[in-house]
Write an enzyme that holds these catalytic residues in place. Structure first.
Site, short mmCIF file in Angstrom:
data_model
loop_
_atom_site.label_atom_id
_atom_site.label_comp_id
_atom_site.label_asym_id
_atom_site.label_seq_id
_atom_site.Cartn_x
_atom_site.Cartn_y
_atom_site.Cartn_z
N THR A 12 0.83 -1.21 0.00
CA THR A 12 0.00 0.00 0.00
C THR A 12 0.86 1.26 0.00
OG1 THR A 12 -0.19 -0.23 2.40
CG2 THR A 12 -2.00 -1.06 1.07
N ASP A 13 0.18 2.42 -0.12
CA ASP A 13 0.86 3.72 -0.20
C ASP A 13 0.85 4.43 1.14
OD1 ASP A 13 1.07 3.35 -3.05
OD2 ASP A 13 -1.04 3.90 -3.18
N SER A 19 1.35 8.69 5.17
CA SER A 19 0.80 8.65 3.81
C SER A 19 1.96 8.89 2.85
CB SER A 19 -0.27 9.72 3.62
OG SER A 19 -0.68 9.78 2.25
N ARG A 20 2.25 7.90 2.01
CA ARG A 20 3.41 8.03 1.13
C ARG A 20 3.14 8.94 -0.06
NH1 ARG A 20 3.52 2.36 2.34
NH2 ARG A 20 5.00 1.98 4.01
N VAL A 21 1.88 9.29 -0.27
CA VAL A 21 1.57 10.31 -1.26
C VAL A 21 1.71 11.68 -0.62
CG1 VAL A 21 -0.23 11.24 -2.76
CG2 VAL A 21 0.07 8.77 -2.57
#
Length: 517
Positions: free
Chosen positions: A343-344, A369-371
């Site tokens: 997941t991101d 949150s990698r975004v």
């Protein structure tokens, strides 16, 4: 000779051979059929189907189907998609020459169905004109667009510190009864005016739990834009296994129409256990924690289907919120680590915060949150500032202060400010907040306006500020949700509003107790 050819080559090859000769030997279509050699809980072994393909549906009766999964030389292992009470050794099995599919379309909105597309809400049968395979290839890289548009959850700690973008995959994990489903349901409820369709997939849940979720969605009007796909705890493992794939195909249909879709998998722990059960029954070699080695692959090929499509393909998006259950806060277990890597980002719910009454019990330090800010409204980035860092410093200093050490003034202010950040994290369920409401409170919090208000009346002060935020001019509200940063004029207007709204609470705090009594 014709029967021998049919048995050796299967009906497809046999018909091609007959057509090449210019005529059919039989005037009727042949049906490749086999027989059941053994039946176990959720699977069956079948012989006599030499032409069957991987994941092809086979038919046992008018109501019982299965998926060919183990293709061996002597027999095939079939995952059953229904109850096997009436299935016996020696029963006939037929090929269907098609893979598992599910009805899709607008008729599903507001309905509750099982992974076979059958209604579970007592309504009429789904009369969809289109069907899609439950297993589909994920969009190619060149067919995807960057994740840049936020998906507002209405939960302030997530929208401010762990932002989710449309097309992102954000894992929700934590121990039992820590509020994982509550976050997902609040996110669905918050999409009422956001033009986002929702798919809620319950995997192996108790019937009472699913009924409660559906009741909450109906009460809040969320079923008007939601599809619910259900498998219960007593359903066969085959249905639990295909449930998330079927739900994703439904969501993909809307995404390919250019629409934004949110899908919730609740939860993939039960999905992994169902696949482990099937794999052990099919004699697949177990690996770590008795899960088969390809458990990573079945989850990655599921979650890779969530994406933001390019404008040439309509620009639709599919945002995934998979839920996973941990045991004793062990996020390094096999399945959690798999999904964290797929997941991101992840939202981790702490049982310690839950016990303290800090709900939602989001552990800001372990959540990410990698975004990140790329999928966050610029208005948030203008006001969050060092909020996450301030909270982390507070937690460290709070542990240090427990030893009774005398604190200097700067440390004391940091701790007092951190206590108000922690209090700000609390939000009641089914109470999503708009962007304007969140930004006004965030700005007042980061600027220290709440620091002079006693922690005992923090909730009242925050509620008063939320009421005052509804008086903001429409032009400022529209700029807050735009893709432009917060201007100095707008920031000053928000601060002026916050100062005015919080002044009565500061005055009440400074009044002598005798006067207030």
């Amino acid at each position: 000779m014709s029967e021998l050819a049919s048995n050796l080559y299967g009906p497809d090859a046999f018909h091609q051979l007959a057509a090449a000769r210019g005529k059919y030997i039989f005037p009727f279509a042949l049906c490749e059929a086999g027989y059941v050699t053994s039946v176990s809980a959720g699977i069956a072994k079948v012989s006599g189907l030499p032409g069957v393909g991987f994941e092809e549906m086979v038919k046992f009766s008018e109501t019982l189907f299965g998926i060919a999964y183990n293709i061996d030389e002597a027999e095939i292992g079939v995952i059953l998609l229904g109850e096997d009470a009436d299935l016996n050794v020696g029963d006939q099995v037929e090929r269907t020459h098609r893979v598992m599919d599910i009805p899709v379309g607008d008729l599903l909105i507001g309905r509750i169905i099982n992974p076979l597309g059958e209604p579970e809400d007592g309504g009429a049968a789904i009369a969809a004109t289109q069907r899609l395979p439950v297993e589909r290839r994920a969009a190619a890289i060149m067919d995807r667009a960057p994740v840049a548009v936020p998906l507002q959850t209405g939960i302030k700690v997530i929208d401010a510190l762990i932002p989710i973008g449309r097309g992102q995959r954000e894992l929700i994990l934590g121990d039992r009864q820590t509020g994982k489903t509550a976050i997902a349901i609040d996110t669905i409820i918050n999409q009422s005016d956001k033009n986002v369709l929702c798919v809620y997939c319950a995997i192996g849940q108790r019937a009472s739990t699913v009924a409660k979720v559906v009741a909450n969605l109906r009460e809040k009007g969320a079923m008007d834009y939601t599809v619910v796909v259900v498998t219960e705890g007593n359903d066969p493992p085959g249905l639990k296994y295909i449930a998330p794939y079927a739900a994703t195909s439904i969501a993909e249909y809307f995404m390919e129409q250019g629409r934004d879709v949110l899908i919730v998998y609740d939860d993939l722990t039960h999905h992994a256990r169902a696949y482990r059960e099937l794999s052990l029954l099919l004699r697949r070699p177990p690996g770590r924690e008795a899960f088969p080695g390809d458990i990573f692959y079945i989850h990655s090929r599921l979650l890779e289907r969530s994406t933001h499509l390019s404008k040439d393909l309509g620009g639709g998006s599919l945002t995934a919120l998979p839920i996973i259950e941990t045991e004793a806060q062990n996020i390094s277990a096999y399945i959690p680590t798999n999904l964290i890597s797929i997941t991101d980002g992840q939202i981790y719910l702490s049982p310690k915060l839950f016990e303290l009454g800090i709900l939602p019990a989001v552990d800001v330090g372990k959540s990410v949150s990698r975004v990140g800010g790329k999928a966050q409204l610029p208005g948030y980035r203008s006001v969050t500032g060092s909020l996450k860092l301030d909270y982390a410093q507070f937690e460290e200093l709070e542990n240090y202060a427990r030893f009774g050490t005398r604190l200097d003034e700067a440390t004391r202010k940091t701790i007092e400010h951190g206590k108000r950040i922690r209090r700000w994290l609390i939000q009641h369920q089914f109470n999503p907040l708009s962007v304007a409401e969140q930004i006004v409170v965030l700005l007042a919090l980061t600027e220290g306006y709440f620091d002079t208000i006693p922690i005992t009346i923090f909730d009242e002060a925050e509620a008063g500020l939320l009421v005052a935020s509804k008086e903001l001019p429409d032009d400022i509200k529209s700029r807050l949700v735009s893709d432009k940063p917060l201007s100095e004029d707008d920031k000053n207007a928000l601060l002026s509003l916050a100062k005015k709204a919080l002044l009565p609470f500061e005055t009440a705090a400074n009044e002598p107790k005798s006067d207030r009594s």
